[in-house]
Design a protein around this motif. Structure first.
Motif, PDB file in Angstrom:
ATOM      1  N   GLU A 160     -33.429 -29.300 -50.932  1.00  0.00           N
ATOM      2  CA  GLU A 160     -33.277 -29.740 -49.536  1.00  0.00           C
ATOM      3  C   GLU A 160     -33.089 -31.253 -49.496  1.00  0.00           C
ATOM      4  O   GLU A 160     -33.554 -31.960 -50.387  1.00  0.00           O
ATOM      5  CB  GLU A 160     -34.548 -29.333 -48.769  1.00  0.00           C
TER       6      GLU A 160
ATOM      7  N   HIS B 184     -32.566 -24.169 -43.424  1.00  0.00           N
ATOM      8  CA  HIS B 184     -33.778 -24.264 -42.633  1.00  0.00           C
ATOM      9  C   HIS B 184     -33.291 -24.420 -41.202  1.00  0.00           C
ATOM     10  O   HIS B 184     -32.832 -25.493 -40.803  1.00  0.00           O
ATOM     11  CB  HIS B 184     -34.633 -25.455 -43.066  1.00  0.00           C
TER      12      HIS B 184
ATOM     13  N   ASP C 251     -37.249 -23.023 -40.119  1.00  0.00           N
ATOM     14  CA  ASP C 251     -38.253 -24.053 -40.424  1.00  0.00           C
ATOM     15  C   ASP C 251     -38.549 -24.773 -39.116  1.00  0.00           C
ATOM     16  O   ASP C 251     -37.829 -25.697 -38.739  1.00  0.00           O
ATOM     17  CB  ASP C 251     -37.712 -25.029 -41.485  1.00  0.00           C
TER      18      ASP C 251
ATOM     19  N   HIS D 109     -31.987 -32.535 -40.374  1.00  0.00           N
ATOM     20  CA  HIS D 109     -32.093 -33.572 -41.400  1.00  0.00           C
ATOM     21  C   HIS D 109     -30.853 -34.440 -41.563  1.00  0.00           C
ATOM     22  O   HIS D 109     -30.593 -34.953 -42.644  1.00  0.00           O
ATOM     23  CB  HIS D 109     -32.457 -32.929 -42.743  1.00  0.00           C
TER      24      HIS D 109
ATOM     25  N   ASP E 164     -31.094 -28.192 -43.807  1.00  0.00           N
ATOM     26  CA  ASP E 164     -32.020 -28.126 -42.671  1.00  0.00           C
ATOM     27  C   ASP E 164     -31.310 -28.810 -41.500  1.00  0.00           C
ATOM     28  O   ASP E 164     -30.891 -29.970 -41.610  1.00  0.00           O
ATOM     29  CB  ASP E 164     -33.320 -28.847 -43.049  1.00  0.00           C
TER      30      ASP E 164
HETATM   31 MN    MN Z   1     -36.988 -28.022 -43.869  1.00  0.00          MN
END
Ligand code: MN
Ligand code: RM4
Ligand code: MN
Length: 408
Positions: free
Chosen positions: A202, A264, A304, A240, A237
């Motif tokens: 990630e 995520h 997530d 992010h 994600d």
């Molecule tokens: Mn994450």
């Protein structure tokens, strides 16, 4: 009185059929769509200012799995649960695995925690001190063993490491330390059990490091994965990236390199907000699924999120529903007409096809597929009308209300 929901479904199926959509195949693919939910999304969460633990909050990993099983029962699409170690560490992993099986669940990716140990102040896998790097590496190796015991096939690694001030450390030295430690981890993930454990790498733009993050973007994550080997892939994600980054393009490129490990899912308005997926920018989510819909198979799709003020099971259920709807819309894009219009240079004609799919109300179709799976037509309403509180919530020990009320 006519059953309006099945009438809605028939009307939609007829309309899609008339447009050339193979409704049966769309339904088949929707029925196969699986989402992994995170144990930590059921547990207490807060911001750095406070948290609001509700009554009935699960406090053990066993209880978190019970709530995950509720989401699976309601949606028919969430049969696996990602765990975070040590938050979810237990004495007896065989018992935990049995508990999951008895609930109709499997254990998904195991997430090491490299961000809370006091010794990781200057980093974990990239720490300048070799003894700290050893500790961090050993923690990830322990997670590999836990994954084997639980029948999990993936380690999902988020590296919080980075520097806060220019001059604090050397970029390239940190990078080399990371490659060295991850090479050891990657080797330990292969060999046994048919060699099939994946390392999901990630990335995150910033936070907790505020000057330079060691894995800040998809480029650095991809280079790391390529260096390690084919079982290392990149995890995207949605919270992010910098504002405005075209995530669907990143998804397309990673998939084209066969390095799209998974997601995520969450949504954000400002930074890494971890809100319910699809709650802020459903069009972006649809465009990501439009890239996924053309792949031979779907990557690991994990949620997530941190549910701070919302009912957690309800939030997770709504998230799965939002993902199903985004996928359904992506599946009804008229790909043949799209290719024709692209070839003809019909810019807005092509764009119109995307908008047309996005604007279609696919809820009756998703409800139909869920019912076929034995789940709820309207999962959130079913949860609200259900007896989760009587069966599970009310039996749990009250949460210590340390943060509840000033002077309490
Ligand atoms: Mn994450
Ligand atoms: C990080 C990252 C990780 C998650 C932690 C809790 O920002 O998204 O995936 O495990 O938060
Ligand atoms: Mn995050």
């Amino acid at each position: 009185m006519a059953d309006t929901s099945s009438t809605d479904y028939e009307r939609l199926a007829d309309r899609l059929g008339a447009r050339g959509v193979d409704v049966a195949s769309v339904e088949r693919r929707l029925a196969e769509h699986r989402v992994e939910t995170p144990s930590w999304g059921y547990a207490n969460a807060g911001t750095r200012f406070g948290s609001f633990p509700p009554e009935g909050l699960p406090t053990t990993t066993f209880e978190k799995l019970e709530d995950a099983a509720e989401v699976h029962r309601l949606t028919g699409a969430a049969p696996s649960v990602a765990l975070h170690i040590p938050w979810d560490a237990v004495d007896d992993y065989a018992a935990l695995r049995e508990h999951a099986t008895s609930l109709g669940l499997t254990i998904g990716a195991i997430n090491p925690n490299l961000f809370q140990d006091q010794r990781f102040r200057l980093g974990s896998l990239t720490n300048p001190d070799v003894t700290v790097r050893r500790l961090a590496t050993d923690h990830v190796l322990e997670c590999v063993e836990i994954a084997r015991e639980l029948g999990s096939d993936a380690i999902s690694l988020w590296l919080p490491d980075g520097t806060n001030y220019a001059g604090q450390d050397t970029f390239v030295a940190r990078r080399r330390r990371l490659h060295e430690t991850l090479t050891e981890v990657y080797a330990a993930m292969g060999g046994r059990d048919g060699n099939n454990m994946e390392l999901l790498v990630e990335y995150k733009l910033f936070e907790p490091a505020f000057y330079a993050t060691d894995l800040a973007d998809w480029g650095s994550a991809l280079l790391t994965a390529q260096r390690l080997g084919p079982r290392a892939k990149v995890l995207v994600d949605l919270g992010h990236h910098a504002q405005g980054v075209n995530i669907e393009q990143i998804v397309a490129f990673l998939a084209d390199e066969d390095r799209l490990g998974g997601f995520h899912f969450n949504n954000r308005k400002y930074a890494d907000d971890d809100l319910i997926v699809g709650s802020v920018n459903p069009f972006e989510l649809f465009l990501i699924y439009a890239e996924l819909a053309v792949l031979p198979s779907l990557p690991r799709l994990t949620i997530d999120q941190a549910h701070v003020i919302e009912q957690k099971i309800e939030a997770m259920t709504l998230s799965v529903v939002n993902l199903q709807e985004a996928f359904a819309k992506a599946l009804i894009v008229d790909r043949v007409a799209l290719a024709e219009r692209q070839a003809a240079g019909d810019v807005l004609g092509a764009h119109e096809l995307m908008l047309d799919a996005f604007r279609t109300d696919v809820r009756p179709l998703c409800a139909h597929v869920r019912e076929q799976l034995g789940a709820a037509a309207d999962p959130v309403a079913a949860f609200r009308a259900g007896d989760w509180w009587e069966r599970l919530g009310s039996r749990r020990s009250a949460v210590a209300a340390t943060t509840r009320g000033l002077g309490a």
